[in-house]
Design a protein around this motif. Sequence first.
Motif, PDB file in Angstrom:
ATOM      1  N   ALA A  14      93.516  17.747 -36.413  1.00 64.46           N
ATOM      2  CA  ALA A  14      92.092  17.746 -36.084  1.00 64.46           C
ATOM      3  C   ALA A  14      91.984  18.183 -34.619  1.00 64.46           C
ATOM      4  O   ALA A  14      92.408  17.471 -33.716  1.00 64.46           O
ATOM      5  CB  ALA A  14      91.502  16.352 -36.278  1.00 64.46           C
ATOM      6  N   ASN A  15      91.474  19.377 -34.386  1.00 65.05           N
ATOM      7  CA  ASN A  15      91.382  19.976 -33.053  1.00 65.05           C
ATOM      8  C   ASN A  15      90.000  19.782 -32.447  1.00 65.05           C
ATOM      9  O   ASN A  15      88.995  19.840 -33.152  1.00 65.05           O
ATOM     10  CB  ASN A  15      91.611  21.492 -33.138  1.00 65.05           C
ATOM     11  N   ARG A  16      89.973  19.602 -31.125  1.00 64.68           N
ATOM     12  CA  ARG A  16      88.730  19.629 -30.338  1.00 64.68           C
ATOM     13  C   ARG A  16      89.026  20.403 -29.069  1.00 64.68           C
ATOM     14  O   ARG A  16      90.077  20.227 -28.469  1.00 64.68           O
ATOM     15  CB  ARG A  16      88.268  18.217 -29.960  1.00 64.68           C
ATOM     16  N   ARG A  17      88.088  21.268 -28.668  1.00 67.25           N
ATOM     17  CA  ARG A  17      88.248  21.984 -27.402  1.00 67.25           C
ATOM     18  C   ARG A  17      86.891  22.197 -26.762  1.00 67.25           C
ATOM     19  O   ARG A  17      85.879  22.329 -27.444  1.00 67.25           O
ATOM     20  CB  ARG A  17      88.970  23.305 -27.604  1.00 67.25           C
ATOM     21  N   LEU A  18      86.899  22.221 -25.425  1.00 62.15           N
ATOM     22  CA  LEU A  18      85.677  22.532 -24.699  1.00 62.15           C
ATOM     23  C   LEU A  18      85.256  23.962 -25.014  1.00 62.15           C
ATOM     24  O   LEU A  18      86.100  24.856 -25.131  1.00 62.15           O
ATOM     25  CB  LEU A  18      85.894  22.408 -23.190  1.00 62.15           C
ATOM     26  N   THR A  19      83.953  24.177 -25.136  1.00 62.60           N
ATOM     27  CA  THR A  19      83.486  25.534 -25.435  1.00 62.60           C
ATOM     28  C   THR A  19      83.541  26.446 -24.228  1.00 62.60           C
ATOM     29  O   THR A  19      83.622  27.668 -24.374  1.00 62.60           O
ATOM     30  CB  THR A  19      82.045  25.505 -25.991  1.00 62.60           C
ATOM     31  N   GLY A  24      82.491  22.651 -15.940  1.00 64.38           N
ATOM     32  CA  GLY A  24      81.767  21.394 -16.026  1.00 64.38           C
ATOM     33  C   GLY A  24      81.105  21.163 -17.368  1.00 64.38           C
ATOM     34  O   GLY A  24      80.202  20.347 -17.494  1.00 64.38           O
ATOM     35  N   SER A  25      81.555  21.854 -18.392  1.00 66.32           N
ATOM     36  CA  SER A  25      80.967  21.746 -19.719  1.00 66.32           C
ATOM     37  C   SER A  25      81.293  20.400 -20.355  1.00 66.32           C
ATOM     38  O   SER A  25      82.357  19.829 -20.127  1.00 66.32           O
ATOM     39  CB  SER A  25      81.519  22.874 -20.612  1.00 66.32           C
ATOM     40  N   ASP A  26      80.372  19.899 -21.184  1.00 70.58           N
ATOM     41  CA  ASP A  26      80.666  18.723 -21.998  1.00 70.58           C
ATOM     42  C   ASP A  26      80.405  19.021 -23.475  1.00 70.58           C
ATOM     43  O   ASP A  26      80.215  18.134 -24.288  1.00 70.58           O
ATOM     44  CB  ASP A  26      79.877  17.494 -21.531  1.00 70.58           C
ATOM     45  N   SER A  27      80.394  20.308 -23.813  1.00 70.36           N
ATOM     46  CA  SER A  27      80.197  20.767 -25.182  1.00 70.36           C
ATOM     47  C   SER A  27      81.558  21.023 -25.832  1.00 70.36           C
ATOM     48  O   SER A  27      82.349  21.822 -25.337  1.00 70.36           O
ATOM     49  CB  SER A  27      79.369  22.062 -25.183  1.00 70.36           C
ATOM     50  N   TRP A  28      81.817  20.317 -26.939  1.00 72.70           N
ATOM     51  CA  TRP A  28      83.108  20.406 -27.629  1.00 72.70           C
ATOM     52  C   TRP A  28      82.941  21.071 -28.989  1.00 72.70           C
ATOM     53  O   TRP A  28      81.932  20.889 -29.665  1.00 72.70           O
ATOM     54  CB  TRP A  28      83.697  19.019 -27.826  1.00 72.70           C
ATOM     55  N   ARG A  74      95.451  18.508 -23.340  1.00 75.19           N
ATOM     56  CA  ARG A  74      95.728  19.514 -22.313  1.00 75.19           C
ATOM     57  C   ARG A  74      94.637  19.425 -21.253  1.00 75.19           C
ATOM     58  O   ARG A  74      93.448  19.376 -21.564  1.00 75.19           O
ATOM     59  CB  ARG A  74      95.727  20.912 -22.918  1.00 75.19           C
ATOM     60  N   ASP A  75      95.063  19.411 -19.991  1.00 72.45           N
ATOM     61  CA  ASP A  75      94.145  19.402 -18.854  1.00 72.45           C
ATOM     62  C   ASP A  75      94.449  20.622 -17.989  1.00 72.45           C
ATOM     63  O   ASP A  75      95.605  21.010 -17.844  1.00 72.45           O
ATOM     64  CB  ASP A  75      94.361  18.164 -17.977  1.00 72.45           C
ATOM     65  N   PHE A  76      93.407  21.207 -17.376  1.00 74.93           N
ATOM     66  CA  PHE A  76      93.555  22.279 -16.398  1.00 74.93           C
ATOM     67  C   PHE A  76      93.107  21.765 -15.034  1.00 74.93           C
ATOM     68  O   PHE A  76      92.167  20.976 -14.939  1.00 74.93           O
ATOM     69  CB  PHE A  76      92.674  23.481 -16.736  1.00 74.93           C
ATOM     70  N   SER A  77      93.760  22.250 -13.982  1.00 73.67           N
ATOM     71  CA  SER A  77      93.305  22.040 -12.613  1.00 73.67           C
ATOM     72  C   SER A  77      93.249  23.399 -11.929  1.00 73.67           C
ATOM     73  O   SER A  77      94.240  24.121 -11.895  1.00 73.67           O
ATOM     74  CB  SER A  77      94.251  21.124 -11.839  1.00 73.67           C
ATOM     75  N   ALA A  78      92.084  23.735 -11.385  1.00 70.63           N
ATOM     76  CA  ALA A  78      91.921  24.995 -10.655  1.00 70.63           C
ATOM     77  C   ALA A  78      91.925  24.764  -9.149  1.00 70.63           C
ATOM     78  O   ALA A  78      91.724  25.695  -8.381  1.00 70.63           O
ATOM     79  CB  ALA A  78      90.612  25.674 -11.081  1.00 70.63           C
ATOM     80  N   ASP A  79      92.169  23.503  -8.729  1.00 74.06           N
ATOM     81  CA  ASP A  79      92.151  23.183  -7.297  1.00 74.06           C
ATOM     82  C   ASP A  79      93.463  22.547  -6.834  1.00 74.06           C
ATOM     83  O   ASP A  79      93.479  21.669  -5.983  1.00 74.06           O
ATOM     84  CB  ASP A  79      90.964  22.281  -6.962  1.00 74.06           C
ATOM     85  N   GLY A  80      94.561  23.023  -7.411  1.00 76.79           N
ATOM     86  CA  GLY A  80      95.878  22.564  -6.974  1.00 76.79           C
ATOM     87  C   GLY A  80      96.228  21.145  -7.380  1.00 76.79           C
ATOM     88  O   GLY A  80      97.118  20.542  -6.805  1.00 76.79           O
ATOM     89  N   GLY A  81      95.520  20.604  -8.380  1.00 77.97           N
ATOM     90  CA  GLY A  81      95.841  19.272  -8.873  1.00 77.97           C
ATOM     91  C   GLY A  81      94.979  18.156  -8.295  1.00 77.97           C
ATOM     92  O   GLY A  81      95.195  16.992  -8.615  1.00 77.97           O
ATOM     93  N   ARG A  82      93.990  18.497  -7.472  1.00 75.17           N
ATOM     94  CA  ARG A  82      93.097  17.453  -6.923  1.00 75.17           C
ATOM     95  C   ARG A  82      92.186  16.882  -8.001  1.00 75.17           C
ATOM     96  O   ARG A  82      91.852  15.707  -7.979  1.00 75.17           O
ATOM     97  CB  ARG A  82      92.285  17.992  -5.755  1.00 75.17           C
ATOM     98  N   GLU A  85      90.541  18.769 -15.634  1.00 76.18           N
ATOM     99  CA  GLU A  85      89.562  18.858 -16.707  1.00 76.18           C
ATOM    100  C   GLU A  85      90.291  18.783 -18.044  1.00 76.18           C
ATOM    101  O   GLU A  85      91.087  19.656 -18.377  1.00 76.18           O
ATOM    102  CB  GLU A  85      88.808  20.184 -16.621  1.00 76.18           C
ATOM    103  N   LEU A  86      90.021  17.735 -18.811  1.00 78.24           N
ATOM    104  CA  LEU A  86      90.522  17.652 -20.186  1.00 78.24           C
ATOM    105  C   LEU A  86      89.769  18.687 -21.000  1.00 78.24           C
ATOM    106  O   LEU A  86      88.537  18.684 -21.026  1.00 78.24           O
ATOM    107  CB  LEU A  86      90.289  16.250 -20.752  1.00 78.24           C
ATOM    108  N   ASN A  87      90.507  19.632 -21.646  1.00 77.76           N
ATOM    109  CA  ASN A  87      89.811  20.693 -22.352  1.00 77.76           C
ATOM    110  C   ASN A  87      90.317  20.957 -23.758  1.00 77.76           C
ATOM    111  O   ASN A  87      89.790  21.809 -24.454  1.00 77.76           O
ATOM    112  CB  ASN A  87      89.824  21.997 -21.532  1.00 77.76           C
ATOM    113  N   ARG A  88      91.330  20.217 -24.188  1.00 80.61           N
ATOM    114  CA  ARG A  88      91.833  20.405 -25.562  1.00 80.61           C
ATOM    115  C   ARG A  88      92.485  19.122 -26.026  1.00 80.61           C
ATOM    116  O   ARG A  88      93.254  18.501 -25.287  1.00 80.61           O
ATOM    117  CB  ARG A  88      92.847  21.544 -25.589  1.00 80.61           C
TER     118      ARG A  88
END
Length: 101
Positions: A14-19, A24-28, A74-82, A85-88
């Motif tokens: 069962a998969n969920r991912r941010l659209t 800053g999205s909260d749409s999955w 899975r989380d992404f960080s675009a600011d060097g880990g500060r 964002e949970l996205n999957r």
Amino acid sequence: MNDFAFLHGSWNVANRRLTELLAGSDSWEAFPGHAVIRPLFDGSGSIEDTYRGRPVRVHFVWQPLTADSARWERDFSADGGRSWELNRVMELSRDRSQGAS
């Protein structure tokens, strides 16, 4: 180096991912899947990533819940880990149907 041996086999997912990632999205979006897991590279691997040309740090979390269930995030960080964002998210349940491996 068999930390992920619990994961080998056939799974319903069962998969969920941010659209929209890193916005800053909260749409999955939710969708079903199926996975067959086998060891690769003698159990070792390394992943570096970019998203739309931006370097991102990627954080994976595996949770073996039971012999027949697991969760992956899975989380992404675009600011060097500060910030992260949970996205999957994948919720796995072992496929016990006849002929599944």
